[in-house]
Design a protein around this motif. Structure first.
Motif, PDB file in Angstrom:
ATOM      1  N   GLN A  11      -5.156   0.636   8.188  1.00  0.00           N
ATOM      2  CA  GLN A  11      -6.325  -0.179   8.541  1.00  0.00           C
ATOM      3  C   GLN A  11      -6.354  -1.468   7.714  1.00  0.00           C
ATOM      4  O   GLN A  11      -6.631  -2.550   8.247  1.00  0.00           O
ATOM      5  CB  GLN A  11      -7.608   0.624   8.312  1.00  0.00           C
ATOM      6  CG  GLN A  11      -7.848   1.732   9.318  1.00  0.00           C
ATOM      7  CD  GLN A  11      -9.122   2.511   9.026  1.00  0.00           C
ATOM      8  OE1 GLN A  11     -10.044   1.994   8.408  1.00  0.00           O
ATOM      9  NE2 GLN A  11      -9.173   3.756   9.468  1.00  0.00           N
ATOM     10  N   ASP A  12      -6.066  -1.356   6.414  1.00  0.00           N
ATOM     11  CA  ASP A  12      -6.062  -2.549   5.557  1.00  0.00           C
ATOM     12  C   ASP A  12      -4.899  -3.482   5.886  1.00  0.00           C
ATOM     13  O   ASP A  12      -5.014  -4.706   5.767  1.00  0.00           O
ATOM     14  CB  ASP A  12      -6.025  -2.143   4.082  1.00  0.00           C
ATOM     15  CG  ASP A  12      -7.420  -1.951   3.505  1.00  0.00           C
ATOM     16  OD1 ASP A  12      -8.390  -1.925   4.295  1.00  0.00           O
ATOM     17  OD2 ASP A  12      -7.552  -1.822   2.271  1.00  0.00           O
ATOM     18  N   ALA A  63      -5.969  -5.341   8.889  1.00  0.00           N
ATOM     19  CA  ALA A  63      -7.057  -6.264   8.567  1.00  0.00           C
ATOM     20  C   ALA A  63      -6.608  -7.424   7.687  1.00  0.00           C
ATOM     21  O   ALA A  63      -7.405  -8.313   7.372  1.00  0.00           O
ATOM     22  CB  ALA A  63      -8.191  -5.515   7.886  1.00  0.00           C
ATOM     23  N   GLU A  77      -6.040   4.814   5.937  1.00  0.00           N
ATOM     24  CA  GLU A  77      -6.730   3.735   5.222  1.00  0.00           C
ATOM     25  C   GLU A  77      -5.772   2.581   4.918  1.00  0.00           C
ATOM     26  O   GLU A  77      -6.148   1.407   5.014  1.00  0.00           O
ATOM     27  CB  GLU A  77      -7.345   4.263   3.928  1.00  0.00           C
ATOM     28  CG  GLU A  77      -8.509   5.220   4.143  1.00  0.00           C
ATOM     29  CD  GLU A  77      -8.949   5.892   2.857  1.00  0.00           C
ATOM     30  OE1 GLU A  77     -10.127   6.270   2.779  1.00  0.00           O
ATOM     31  OE2 GLU A  77      -8.124   6.028   1.930  1.00  0.00           O
ATOM     32  N   GLU A  78      -4.553   2.916   4.555  1.00  0.00           N
ATOM     33  CA  GLU A  78      -3.551   1.869   4.297  1.00  0.00           C
ATOM     34  C   GLU A  78      -3.295   1.036   5.550  1.00  0.00           C
ATOM     35  O   GLU A  78      -3.261  -0.201   5.498  1.00  0.00           O
ATOM     36  CB  GLU A  78      -2.225   2.495   3.886  1.00  0.00           C
ATOM     37  CG  GLU A  78      -2.215   3.265   2.592  1.00  0.00           C
ATOM     38  CD  GLU A  78      -0.881   3.950   2.426  1.00  0.00           C
ATOM     39  OE1 GLU A  78       0.132   3.224   2.350  1.00  0.00           O
ATOM     40  OE2 GLU A  78      -0.836   5.189   2.386  1.00  0.00           O
ATOM     41  N   ARG A 105      -1.180  -1.088  -4.284  1.00  0.00           N
ATOM     42  CA  ARG A 105      -2.515  -0.524  -4.094  1.00  0.00           C
ATOM     43  C   ARG A 105      -2.406   0.896  -3.559  1.00  0.00           C
ATOM     44  O   ARG A 105      -1.684   1.144  -2.587  1.00  0.00           O
ATOM     45  CB  ARG A 105      -3.345  -1.402  -3.156  1.00  0.00           C
ATOM     46  CG  ARG A 105      -3.610  -2.782  -3.748  1.00  0.00           C
ATOM     47  CD  ARG A 105      -4.497  -3.633  -2.859  1.00  0.00           C
ATOM     48  NE  ARG A 105      -4.674  -4.956  -3.441  1.00  0.00           N
ATOM     49  CZ  ARG A 105      -5.284  -5.964  -2.826  1.00  0.00           C
ATOM     50  NH1 ARG A 105      -5.774  -5.791  -1.603  1.00  0.00           N
ATOM     51  NH2 ARG A 105      -5.404  -7.142  -3.432  1.00  0.00           N
ATOM     52  N   GLY A 162       0.818  -1.205   0.000  1.00  0.00           N
ATOM     53  CA  GLY A 162       0.000   0.000   0.000  1.00  0.00           C
ATOM     54  C   GLY A 162       0.851   1.254   0.000  1.00  0.00           C
ATOM     55  O   GLY A 162       1.914   1.305   0.626  1.00  0.00           O
ATOM     56  N   TYR A 220      -3.956   4.390  -1.976  1.00  0.00           N
ATOM     57  CA  TYR A 220      -4.971   4.848  -1.034  1.00  0.00           C
ATOM     58  C   TYR A 220      -4.962   6.371  -0.950  1.00  0.00           C
ATOM     59  O   TYR A 220      -3.934   7.008  -1.167  1.00  0.00           O
ATOM     60  CB  TYR A 220      -4.709   4.268   0.357  1.00  0.00           C
ATOM     61  CG  TYR A 220      -4.900   2.766   0.448  1.00  0.00           C
ATOM     62  CD1 TYR A 220      -6.039   2.225   1.032  1.00  0.00           C
ATOM     63  CD2 TYR A 220      -3.934   1.889  -0.050  1.00  0.00           C
ATOM     64  CE1 TYR A 220      -6.217   0.850   1.125  1.00  0.00           C
ATOM     65  CE2 TYR A 220      -4.102   0.510   0.041  1.00  0.00           C
ATOM     66  CZ  TYR A 220      -5.246   0.001   0.628  1.00  0.00           C
ATOM     67  OH  TYR A 220      -5.414  -1.352   0.715  1.00  0.00           O
ATOM     68  N   ARG A 251      -5.500  -7.169   4.538  1.00  0.00           N
ATOM     69  CA  ARG A 251      -5.724  -6.941   3.109  1.00  0.00           C
ATOM     70  C   ARG A 251      -4.472  -6.431   2.393  1.00  0.00           C
ATOM     71  O   ARG A 251      -4.458  -6.341   1.167  1.00  0.00           O
ATOM     72  CB  ARG A 251      -6.894  -5.963   2.924  1.00  0.00           C
ATOM     73  CG  ARG A 251      -8.243  -6.569   3.304  1.00  0.00           C
ATOM     74  CD  ARG A 251      -9.388  -5.625   2.993  1.00  0.00           C
ATOM     75  NE  ARG A 251      -9.473  -4.530   3.935  1.00  0.00           N
ATOM     76  CZ  ARG A 251     -10.198  -4.549   5.074  1.00  0.00           C
ATOM     77  NH1 ARG A 251     -10.889  -5.645   5.387  1.00  0.00           N
ATOM     78  NH2 ARG A 251     -10.238  -3.515   5.876  1.00  0.00           N
ATOM     79  N   LEU A 252      -3.461  -6.097   3.149  1.00  0.00           N
ATOM     80  CA  LEU A 252      -2.168  -5.715   2.600  1.00  0.00           C
ATOM     81  C   LEU A 252      -1.082  -6.521   3.305  1.00  0.00           C
ATOM     82  O   LEU A 252      -1.245  -6.935   4.457  1.00  0.00           O
ATOM     83  CB  LEU A 252      -1.892  -4.220   2.827  1.00  0.00           C
ATOM     84  CG  LEU A 252      -2.692  -3.193   2.045  1.00  0.00           C
ATOM     85  CD1 LEU A 252      -2.344  -1.787   2.522  1.00  0.00           C
ATOM     86  CD2 LEU A 252      -2.449  -3.317   0.543  1.00  0.00           C
TER      87      LEU A 252
END
Length: 257
Positions: free
Chosen positions: A167-168, A171, A164-165, A157, A134, A159, A173-174
């Motif tokens: 958080q991902d 989670a 936001e990066e 990816r 990210g 952002y 997602r990154l």
């Protein structure tokens, strides 16, 4: 006689009154970027960079108005006259210097890599192989990731915000986030950050992309303002104001080498 006396008094009063200070609109990103700038519930901004801005504006005898903008549009906003300066953690890079003028550096922190726990990625192009990375849109870290990681990473990816990066990343997602190390520090030291992620240190240097520190952005033809801002930065560095402002936010010299 009375009329002449009134005219003389009016003229004397006008001469004695101080000139109105210049007013400048100062652009920052609309998204919070602690500890540099953060809004409260009423929309009032505070933080290290806001304090720095106020110190500079006092020295150039100007009123400065904080003007939040989308980061990707902040340079066009400057060049079209919607704002007069950028004091928003903008790195001094050759590409940006083709579009705007920069003051002398006023702080410098390294770009670093934060990875998900349980992975073995590192900050080198080879070490990021296969990772989903990210980066923030319009930031120097996006340019760095595109240049150094795109060939080996699984995906880059983009952002709108660092938050936001992160958080991902937390989670799952990154696999990694490339970002300003100081801006990531509160997250890294948080309970969530300690549980999910490992900081791998600074990325390999590339000043052509990452820049030469952070400067105040101005229009290229605002040469008089540039001189005043540079003089103000030098003055607050020399008289202790810079250190006084910084001690409430940092335990190290944010000015850098």
């Amino acid at each position: 006689m009375l009329r002449k006396l009134s005219i003389c008094l009016l003229a004397t009063t006008s001469l004695a009154a101080p000139a109105l200070a210049d007013t400048y609109k100062v652009g920052i990103s609309a998204e919070p970027y602690p500890p540099f700038y953060t809004p409260d519930a009423s929309g009032n901004w505070s933080g290290w960079e806001i304090d720095f801005m106020q110190a500079v504006c006092e020295r150039i005898e100007a009123e400065c108005i904080v003007t939040p903008l989308a980061w990707e549009g902040i340079i066009p906003a400057l060049n079209t006259g919607k704002i007069d300066m950028i004091i928003g953690s903008m790195s001094i890079t050759p590409a940006r210097a083709e579009q705007i003028a920069f003051s002398d550096k006023y702080y410098d922190t390294p770009t670093g890599l934060l990875i998900a726990k349980g992975t073995d990625f590192d900050a080198t192009p080879e070490g990021i192989s296969g990772a989903i990375v990210g980066a923030q849109s319009g930031a120097v870290q996006q340019a760095y990731a595109n240049k150094h990681y795109a060939a080996t990473a699984s995906d880059i990816r983009i952002y709108q915000t660092l938050d936001e990066e992160l958080q991902d990343l937390a989670a799952g997602r990154l696999d990694a986030v490339v970002g300003d190390s100081l801006a990531m520090e509160p997250f890294i030291n948080s309970d969530i950050g300690q549980a999910c992620c490992d900081y791998k240190g600074a990325v390999p240097a590339d000043p052509e992309v990452l820049g030469y520190g952070v400067g105040v952005g101005m229009r290229q033809d605002d040469t008089a303002l540039l001189e005043k801002v540079n003089a103000a930065i030098a003055e607050i560095r020399a008289d202790g104001t810079y250190a006084e402002i910084s001690k409430d936010y940092f335990s190290f010299d944010v000015y850098g080498e």
